[in-house]
Design a protein around this motif. Structure first.
Motif, PDB file in Angstrom:
ATOM      1  N   ASP A 166       2.548   0.583  20.610  1.00  0.00           N
ATOM      2  CA  ASP A 166       0.885   0.552  20.242  1.00  0.00           C
ATOM      3  C   ASP A 166       0.787   0.361  18.818  1.00  0.00           C
ATOM      4  N   LEU A 167      -0.213  -0.492  18.501  1.00  0.00           N
ATOM      5  CA  LEU A 167      -0.516  -0.577  17.230  1.00  0.00           C
ATOM      6  C   LEU A 167      -2.146  -0.727  17.254  1.00  0.00           C
ATOM      7  N   ALA A 168      -2.906   0.309  16.750  1.00  0.00           N
ATOM      8  CA  ALA A 168      -4.342   0.348  16.990  1.00  0.00           C
ATOM      9  C   ALA A 168      -4.682   0.804  15.454  1.00  0.00           C
ATOM     10  N   VAL A 169      -5.988  -0.035  15.119  1.00  0.00           N
ATOM     11  CA  VAL A 169      -6.547   0.485  13.789  1.00  0.00           C
ATOM     12  C   VAL A 169      -8.077   0.570  14.344  1.00  0.00           C
ATOM     13  N   ARG A 170      -8.836   1.714  13.615  1.00  0.00           N
ATOM     14  CA  ARG A 170      -9.945   1.683  13.859  1.00  0.00           C
ATOM     15  C   ARG A 170     -10.854   0.620  13.449  1.00  0.00           C
ATOM     16  N   ASN A 171     -12.036   0.160  14.036  1.00  0.00           N
ATOM     17  CA  ASN A 171     -12.625  -1.163  13.883  1.00  0.00           C
ATOM     18  C   ASN A 171     -13.240  -1.023  12.455  1.00  0.00           C
ATOM     19  N   ASP A 172     -13.856   0.046  11.986  1.00  0.00           N
ATOM     20  CA  ASP A 172     -14.306   0.121  10.648  1.00  0.00           C
ATOM     21  C   ASP A 172     -13.269  -0.189   9.537  1.00  0.00           C
ATOM     22  N   TYR A 173     -11.928  -0.023   9.889  1.00  0.00           N
ATOM     23  CA  TYR A 173     -11.043   0.047   8.906  1.00  0.00           C
ATOM     24  C   TYR A 173     -10.024  -1.124   8.936  1.00  0.00           C
ATOM     25  N   LYS A 174     -10.342  -2.304   9.814  1.00  0.00           N
ATOM     26  CA  LYS A 174      -9.707  -3.244  10.049  1.00  0.00           C
ATOM     27  C   LYS A 174      -9.713  -4.344   8.843  1.00  0.00           C
ATOM     28  N   LYS A 175      -8.741  -5.192   8.543  1.00  0.00           N
ATOM     29  CA  LYS A 175      -8.702  -6.142   7.415  1.00  0.00           C
ATOM     30  C   LYS A 175      -8.581  -5.362   6.098  1.00  0.00           C
ATOM     31  N   GLU A 176      -8.216  -4.163   6.170  1.00  0.00           N
ATOM     32  CA  GLU A 176      -7.604  -3.367   4.995  1.00  0.00           C
ATOM     33  C   GLU A 176      -6.281  -3.390   4.982  1.00  0.00           C
ATOM     34  N   GLY A 177      -5.497  -3.934   5.620  1.00  0.00           N
ATOM     35  CA  GLY A 177      -3.958  -4.080   5.639  1.00  0.00           C
ATOM     36  C   GLY A 177      -3.380  -2.478   6.259  1.00  0.00           C
ATOM     37  N   ILE A 178      -4.063  -1.855   6.996  1.00  0.00           N
ATOM     38  CA  ILE A 178      -3.450  -0.739   7.646  1.00  0.00           C
ATOM     39  C   ILE A 178      -2.485  -0.965   8.671  1.00  0.00           C
ATOM     40  N   GLY A 179      -2.922  -2.086   9.537  1.00  0.00           N
ATOM     41  CA  GLY A 179      -2.213  -2.527  10.745  1.00  0.00           C
ATOM     42  C   GLY A 179      -0.736  -2.933  10.006  1.00  0.00           C
ATOM     43  N   LYS A 180      -0.712  -3.824   9.013  1.00  0.00           N
ATOM     44  CA  LYS A 180       0.320  -4.422   8.474  1.00  0.00           C
ATOM     45  C   LYS A 180       1.214  -3.232   7.761  1.00  0.00           C
ATOM     46  N   GLN A 181       0.690  -2.236   7.103  1.00  0.00           N
ATOM     47  CA  GLN A 181       1.277  -1.167   6.383  1.00  0.00           C
ATOM     48  C   GLN A 181       1.944  -0.315   7.507  1.00  0.00           C
ATOM     49  N   LEU A 182       1.390  -0.092   8.791  1.00  0.00           N
ATOM     50  CA  LEU A 182       2.067   0.636   9.844  1.00  0.00           C
ATOM     51  C   LEU A 182       3.255  -0.201  10.193  1.00  0.00           C
ATOM     52  N   ILE A 183       3.119  -1.349  10.567  1.00  0.00           N
ATOM     53  CA  ILE A 183       4.307  -2.020  10.874  1.00  0.00           C
ATOM     54  C   ILE A 183       5.485  -2.064   9.792  1.00  0.00           C
ATOM     55  N   ASN A 184       5.132  -2.139   8.488  1.00  0.00           N
ATOM     56  CA  ASN A 184       6.102  -1.930   7.629  1.00  0.00           C
ATOM     57  C   ASN A 184       6.796  -0.829   7.461  1.00  0.00           C
ATOM     58  N   PHE A 185       6.086   0.147   7.494  1.00  0.00           N
ATOM     59  CA  PHE A 185       6.824   1.814   7.644  1.00  0.00           C
ATOM     60  C   PHE A 185       7.417   1.779   9.074  1.00  0.00           C
ATOM     61  N   THR A 186       6.986   1.232   9.976  1.00  0.00           N
ATOM     62  CA  THR A 186       8.039   1.287  11.216  1.00  0.00           C
ATOM     63  C   THR A 186       9.419   0.612  10.947  1.00  0.00           C
ATOM     64  N   LYS A 187       9.168  -0.722  10.606  1.00  0.00           N
ATOM     65  CA  LYS A 187      10.195  -1.479  10.055  1.00  0.00           C
ATOM     66  C   LYS A 187      11.487  -0.873   9.076  1.00  0.00           C
ATOM     67  N   GLU A 188      10.855  -0.310   8.112  1.00  0.00           N
ATOM     68  CA  GLU A 188      11.375   0.431   7.106  1.00  0.00           C
ATOM     69  C   GLU A 188      12.274   1.556   7.579  1.00  0.00           C
ATOM     70  N   LYS A 189      11.763   2.233   8.632  1.00  0.00           N
ATOM     71  CA  LYS A 189      12.213   3.630   9.157  1.00  0.00           C
ATOM     72  C   LYS A 189      13.583   2.957  10.087  1.00  0.00           C
ATOM     73  N   VAL A 190      13.427   1.981  10.907  1.00  0.00           N
ATOM     74  CA  VAL A 190      14.324   1.786  11.806  1.00  0.00           C
ATOM     75  C   VAL A 190      15.522   0.924  10.999  1.00  0.00           C
ATOM     76  N   GLY A 191      15.213   0.385   9.971  1.00  0.00           N
ATOM     77  CA  GLY A 191      16.295  -0.354   9.076  1.00  0.00           C
ATOM     78  C   GLY A 191      16.344  -1.715   9.624  1.00  0.00           C
ATOM     79  N   ASP A 192      17.321  -2.321   8.693  1.00  0.00           N
ATOM     80  CA  ASP A 192      17.832  -3.524   8.948  1.00  0.00           C
ATOM     81  C   ASP A 192      18.560  -4.157   9.979  1.00  0.00           C
ATOM     82  N   GLN A 193      19.282  -3.007  10.768  1.00  0.00           N
ATOM     83  CA  GLN A 193      20.088  -3.262  11.922  1.00  0.00           C
ATOM     84  C   GLN A 193      19.332  -3.594  13.113  1.00  0.00           C
ATOM     85  N   SER A 194      18.153  -3.118  13.289  1.00  0.00           N
ATOM     86  CA  SER A 194      17.284  -3.074  14.326  1.00  0.00           C
ATOM     87  C   SER A 194      16.200  -4.190  14.551  1.00  0.00           C
TER      88      SER A 194
END
Length: 134
Positions: free
Chosen positions: A72-100
């Motif tokens: 699931d990736l969800a961002v509140r409507n009033d907060y879309k286009k603020e880079g929040i979704g991209k940042q959530l993805i970046n933190f997810t990728k950072e946490k699992v690391g380069d092997q995953s």
């Protein structure tokens, strides 16, 4: 806007349901127990908060070394286009690391979004669908 991202701050089922409904994410939000189980059984959750308001969430299941399924990736409507979704993805990728790898199944309305934030479209997936929820 000061958005706080967290791996530890867990939203309540009511907060999740309100966010998913607001964001238009098709999930069984009329089934609070099921929503709670979805979060209880996920092992990588990143949340985004504006003070005490849940404004975004990334919910994943991972083995930490090969695959991470971003459920699931969800961002509140009033907060879309603020880079929040991209940042959530970046933190997810950072946490699992380069092997995953990080993979997901997109809702039809987000098909144009994911290539913009670094995902490569694949034509090699298969699915056995779940029973419909009411």
């Amino acid at each position: 806007m000061n958005i706080e991202y967290s791996f530890d701050k867990r939203p309540s089922a009511d907060q999740i349901i309100e966010l998913y409904d607001n964001a238009g994410l098709p999930r069984p939000t009329s089934d609070k127990e099921r929503i709670q189980k979805m979060f209880d059984n996920s092992n990588l959750i990143v949340t985004a908060w504006d003070s005490e308001l849940l404004v975004g969430v990334s919910r994943s299941i991972t083995d930490w070394v090969w695959a991470c399924y971003l459920s699931d990736l969800a961002v509140r409507n009033d907060y879309k286009k603020e880079g929040i979704g991209k940042q959530l993805i970046n933190f997810t990728k950072e946490k699992v690391g380069d092997q995953s790898m990080v993979l997901l199944l997109s809702v039809p309305t987000a098909m144009e979004y994911y290539p913009k934030v670094g995902f490569e479209k694949q034509e090699s997936s298969f699915i056995i669908n779940r029973a419909e929820w009411k």
